[in-house]
Design a protein around this motif. Structure first.
Motif, mmCIF file in Angstrom:
data_model
loop_
_atom_site.group_PDB
_atom_site.id
_atom_site.type_symbol
_atom_site.label_atom_id
_atom_site.label_comp_id
_atom_site.label_asym_id
_atom_site.label_seq_id
_atom_site.Cartn_x
_atom_site.Cartn_y
_atom_site.Cartn_z
ATOM 1 N N LEU A 202 -3.730 -10.174 -5.762
ATOM 2 C CA LEU A 202 -2.833 -11.321 -5.915
ATOM 3 C C LEU A 202 -1.609 -10.877 -6.706
ATOM 4 C CD1 LEU A 202 -3.161 -14.488 -5.301
ATOM 5 C CD2 LEU A 202 -3.524 -14.705 -7.761
ATOM 6 N N THR A 203 -0.446 -11.388 -6.307
ATOM 7 C CA THR A 203 0.785 -11.117 -7.038
ATOM 8 C C THR A 203 1.316 -12.417 -7.627
ATOM 9 O OG1 THR A 203 1.361 -9.339 -5.500
ATOM 10 C CG2 THR A 203 3.126 -10.195 -6.893
ATOM 11 N N ILE A 204 1.710 -12.365 -8.899
ATOM 12 C CA ILE A 204 2.416 -13.488 -9.518
ATOM 13 C C ILE A 204 3.824 -13.018 -9.837
ATOM 14 C CG2 ILE A 204 2.547 -15.047 -11.481
ATOM 15 C CD1 ILE A 204 -0.390 -15.222 -11.557
ATOM 16 N N LEU A 205 4.792 -13.697 -9.236
ATOM 17 C CA LEU A 205 6.182 -13.267 -9.307
ATOM 18 C C LEU A 205 7.052 -14.312 -9.994
ATOM 19 C CD1 LEU A 205 8.318 -11.124 -8.203
ATOM 20 C CD2 LEU A 205 8.675 -12.762 -6.353
ATOM 21 N N ARG A 206 7.906 -13.826 -10.866
ATOM 22 C CA ARG A 206 8.901 -14.664 -11.522
ATOM 23 C C ARG A 206 10.240 -13.947 -11.429
ATOM 24 N NH1 ARG A 206 10.707 -19.404 -14.458
ATOM 25 N NH2 ARG A 206 12.581 -18.657 -15.525
ATOM 26 N N SER A 207 11.305 -14.672 -11.051
ATOM 27 C CA SER A 207 12.626 -14.063 -11.007
ATOM 28 C C SER A 207 13.611 -14.927 -11.782
ATOM 29 C CB SER A 207 13.103 -13.889 -9.561
ATOM 30 O OG SER A 207 13.310 -15.143 -8.947
ATOM 31 N N ASN A 208 14.766 -14.333 -12.088
ATOM 32 C CA ASN A 208 15.804 -15.115 -12.763
ATOM 33 C C ASN A 208 16.461 -16.050 -11.743
ATOM 34 O OD1 ASN A 208 17.056 -12.876 -11.464
ATOM 35 N ND2 ASN A 208 18.851 -13.098 -12.766
ATOM 36 N N ASP A 209 17.567 -16.656 -12.102
ATOM 37 C CA ASP A 209 18.135 -17.731 -11.288
ATOM 38 C C ASP A 209 18.999 -17.234 -10.127
ATOM 39 O OD1 ASP A 209 20.152 -16.698 -12.816
ATOM 40 O OD2 ASP A 209 21.022 -18.633 -13.374
ATOM 41 N N VAL A 210 18.670 -16.078 -9.572
ATOM 42 C CA VAL A 210 19.424 -15.511 -8.458
ATOM 43 C C VAL A 210 18.499 -15.390 -7.250
ATOM 44 C CG1 VAL A 210 20.771 -13.535 -7.666
ATOM 45 C CG2 VAL A 210 20.891 -14.246 -10.059
ATOM 46 N N SER A 211 18.956 -15.876 -6.110
ATOM 47 C CA SER A 211 18.134 -15.833 -4.902
ATOM 48 C C SER A 211 18.062 -14.415 -4.350
ATOM 49 C CB SER A 211 18.700 -16.782 -3.841
ATOM 50 O OG SER A 211 20.016 -16.384 -3.491
ATOM 51 N N SER A 265 13.287 -9.416 -10.934
ATOM 52 C CA SER A 265 11.995 -10.049 -10.689
ATOM 53 C C SER A 265 10.938 -9.357 -11.537
ATOM 54 C CB SER A 265 11.617 -9.964 -9.202
ATOM 55 O OG SER A 265 11.466 -8.621 -8.787
ATOM 56 N N MET A 266 9.960 -10.146 -11.969
ATOM 57 C CA MET A 266 8.850 -9.636 -12.773
ATOM 58 C C MET A 266 7.573 -9.929 -11.993
ATOM 59 S SD MET A 266 10.136 -10.962 -16.543
ATOM 60 C CE MET A 266 9.712 -12.672 -16.190
ATOM 61 N N ALA A 267 6.946 -8.883 -11.487
ATOM 62 C CA ALA A 267 5.778 -9.060 -10.619
ATOM 63 C C ALA A 267 4.525 -8.506 -11.283
ATOM 64 C CB ALA A 267 6.009 -8.371 -9.279
ATOM 65 N N TYR A 268 3.529 -9.362 -11.444
ATOM 66 C CA TYR A 268 2.214 -8.934 -11.918
ATOM 67 C C TYR A 268 1.334 -8.746 -10.695
ATOM 68 C CZ TYR A 268 -2.522 -9.232 -13.815
ATOM 69 O OH TYR A 268 -3.846 -8.994 -14.116
ATOM 70 N N PHE A 269 0.837 -7.539 -10.482
ATOM 71 C CA PHE A 269 -0.034 -7.225 -9.355
ATOM 72 C C PHE A 269 -1.474 -7.120 -9.854
ATOM 73 C CE2 PHE A 269 4.145 -5.419 -8.367
ATOM 74 C CZ PHE A 269 4.386 -5.944 -7.105
ATOM 75 N N GLY A 270 -2.266 -8.144 -9.604
ATOM 76 C CA GLY A 270 -3.654 -8.126 -10.020
ATOM 77 C C GLY A 270 -4.484 -7.260 -9.094
ATOM 78 N N ALA A 271 -5.093 -6.216 -9.643
ATOM 79 C CA ALA A 271 -5.822 -5.249 -8.812
ATOM 80 C C ALA A 271 -7.201 -4.974 -9.387
ATOM 81 C CB ALA A 271 -5.036 -3.938 -8.717
ATOM 82 N N PRO A 272 -8.133 -4.540 -8.533
ATOM 83 C CA PRO A 272 -9.480 -4.207 -8.996
ATOM 84 C C PRO A 272 -9.530 -2.815 -9.616
ATOM 85 C CG PRO A 272 -9.310 -3.877 -6.633
ATOM 86 C CD PRO A 272 -7.982 -4.412 -7.080
ATOM 87 N N PRO A 273 -10.653 -2.445 -10.236
ATOM 88 C CA PRO A 273 -10.840 -1.056 -10.666
ATOM 89 C C PRO A 273 -10.832 -0.125 -9.453
ATOM 90 C CG PRO A 273 -12.471 -2.502 -11.678
ATOM 91 C CD PRO A 273 -11.801 -3.296 -10.609
ATOM 92 N N LEU A 274 -10.509 1.128 -9.670
ATOM 93 C CA LEU A 274 -10.414 2.079 -8.563
ATOM 94 C C LEU A 274 -11.721 2.209 -7.786
ATOM 95 C CD1 LEU A 274 -8.285 4.890 -10.247
ATOM 96 C CD2 LEU A 274 -7.563 3.362 -8.396
ATOM 97 N N ASN A 275 -12.850 2.127 -8.495
ATOM 98 C CA ASN A 275 -14.141 2.337 -7.822
ATOM 99 C C ASN A 275 -14.740 1.050 -7.259
ATOM 100 O OD1 ASN A 275 -14.898 1.044 -10.144
ATOM 101 N ND2 ASN A 275 -16.373 2.603 -10.829
ATOM 102 N N ALA A 276 -14.018 -0.059 -7.357
ATOM 103 C CA ALA A 276 -14.553 -1.341 -6.879
ATOM 104 C C ALA A 276 -14.684 -1.335 -5.360
ATOM 105 C CB ALA A 276 -13.653 -2.481 -7.319
ATOM 106 N N SER A 277 -15.825 -1.825 -4.876
ATOM 107 C CA SER A 277 -16.037 -1.944 -3.438
ATOM 108 C C SER A 277 -15.410 -3.234 -2.939
ATOM 109 C CB SER A 277 -17.542 -1.943 -3.136
ATOM 110 O OG SER A 277 -17.774 -2.040 -1.744
ATOM 111 N N ILE A 278 -14.584 -3.119 -1.925
ATOM 112 C CA ILE A 278 -13.841 -4.263 -1.396
ATOM 113 C C ILE A 278 -14.563 -4.792 -0.156
ATOM 114 C CG2 ILE A 278 -11.604 -5.103 -0.610
ATOM 115 C CD1 ILE A 278 -11.733 -3.964 -3.530
ATOM 116 N N VAL A 279 -15.306 -5.862 -0.347
ATOM 117 C CA VAL A 279 -16.051 -6.504 0.745
ATOM 118 C C VAL A 279 -15.989 -8.014 0.550
ATOM 119 C CG1 VAL A 279 -17.644 -4.582 1.131
ATOM 120 C CG2 VAL A 279 -18.214 -6.358 -0.541
ATOM 121 N N ALA A 280 -16.134 -8.740 1.632
ATOM 122 C CA ALA A 280 -16.150 -10.200 1.551
ATOM 123 C C ALA A 280 -17.508 -10.679 1.065
ATOM 124 C CB ALA A 280 -15.861 -10.799 2.928
ATOM 125 N N PRO A 281 -17.553 -11.749 0.247
ATOM 126 C CA PRO A 281 -18.839 -12.337 -0.147
ATOM 127 C C PRO A 281 -19.642 -12.742 1.087
ATOM 128 C CG PRO A 281 -17.033 -13.270 -1.424
ATOM 129 C CD PRO A 281 -16.404 -12.467 -0.337
#
Length: 323
Positions: A202-211, A265-281
């Protein structure tokens, strides 16, 4: 953060900005969940208001970012490899951008602060970045838990726990797009950061007042995202598309420059640990909707991501072979 090739621009149609969903996190919980799931399925993108991050925290972070980018180039280069200019990634992609890329953990922020700030050990830069990063991480986790609940996943922390993990590979990236100073206004909009999707959760993005930010809904169709001082922008990343078994879509987006004012823009990229297994529940994998992706680790996917060019499709490399 992820990758677009310097190839010719497509014939594009710009659509109205009012199509973008806005979610009030202080609204009734069931309605918030419904809106988030719907936006994630249809757009892979939405804005949130009443997110709980104070104006002061945001303003201090923006001040710290602009202060860094205002430094002489010789000083900014001392922050390499965290600092970069023009070159995006490792495969020859370029843009009208300079950036600062920080690992989103306290020790890494403290270490890089020694290089980019001449302040004392209680550096304003370090404190401001740490405060902002912790605040956006909290919002990211709240949203991910609402998503899990909306999808009917019994363990509502299944997504957020990856970001909360001490070994999380999350990063904070500041992108600065200086004014192009083009006298010909009709050609003032250039690509600052090419079309791509974000590989993380997930990314959370914030930018200043410029499009400048635009998202793509369909091939060739773009929506401009107007800056909103009250809102944060939420991008679904590739990993979350996989972990929802394709229910949510990873949004493709790009950043345009302009001729009259700097955009940051200030972007926070939420990421898992490198060894995390990526599978759907398991609850998201059914006989009628079998797993669309084969299991992989975040390290696998990160390696694949950085081996390609900006804009190339990566997620398809991990598609399962479904008869």
């Amino acid at each position: 953060m992820v990758l677009a090739s310097p190839k010719p621009m497509r014939n594009e149609t710009i659509l109205p900005n009012d199509l973008i969903p806005i979610v009030d996190l202080k609204s009734e919980r069931s309605e918030v969940i419904k809106q988030i799931v719907k936006a994630s399925e249809e757009y892979g993108f939405f804005k949130v208001i009443n997110h709980g991050i104070s104006d002061g925290t945001i303003e201090k972070m923006e001040e710290a970012g602009f202060s860094f980018f205002a430094k002489p180039m010789s000083q900014k280069k001392q922050a390499a490899p965290a600092y970069g200019c023009k070159n995006i990634g490792f495969n020859g992609d370029i843009g009208e951008v300079e950036y600062l890329l920080l690992n989103a953990n306290t020790s890494s922020i403290a270490q890089i602060s020694k290089t980019i700030s001449n302040d004392d050990p209680h550096s304003n830069f370090r404190c401001r970045v740490s405060e902002y990063t912790e605040a956006v991480k909290e919002v990211a986790c709240e949203i991910l838990e609402l998503m899990a609940e909306g999808l009917g996943v019994p363990d509502t922390k299944v997504f957020s726990s990856l970001i909360k993990d001490i070994d999380s590979d999350s990063v904070l990236r500041l992108n600065h797009y200086p004014p192009t100073l083009n006298k010909d206004k009709s050609h003032s909009n250039n690509v600052g950061f090419g079309e791509h999707s974000d590989p993380q959760i997930l990314t959370i993005l914030r930018s200043n007042d410029v499009s400048g930010l635009q998202i793509s809904l369909q091939h060739g169709l773009w929506i401009p995202v107007n800056p909103d001082p009250e809102a944060l922008c939420i991008n679904i990343g590739d990993v979350l598309e996989v972990m929802t078994n394709g229910r949510f879509v990873s949004v493709r987006h790009r950043a345009m420059t302009n001729s009259y004012k700097s955009r940051m823009s200030m972007a926070y990229f939420g990421a898992p640990p490198l060894n995390a297994s990526i599978v759907a529940p398991p609850v998201l994998v059914t006989p009628t909707r079998p797993s669309l992706f084969r299991p992989f680790t975040w390290a696998d996917y990160k390696k694949a991501t950085y081996s390609l060019r900006l804009g190339d499709t990566r997620i398809q490399l991990f598609r399962a072979n479904i008869a």
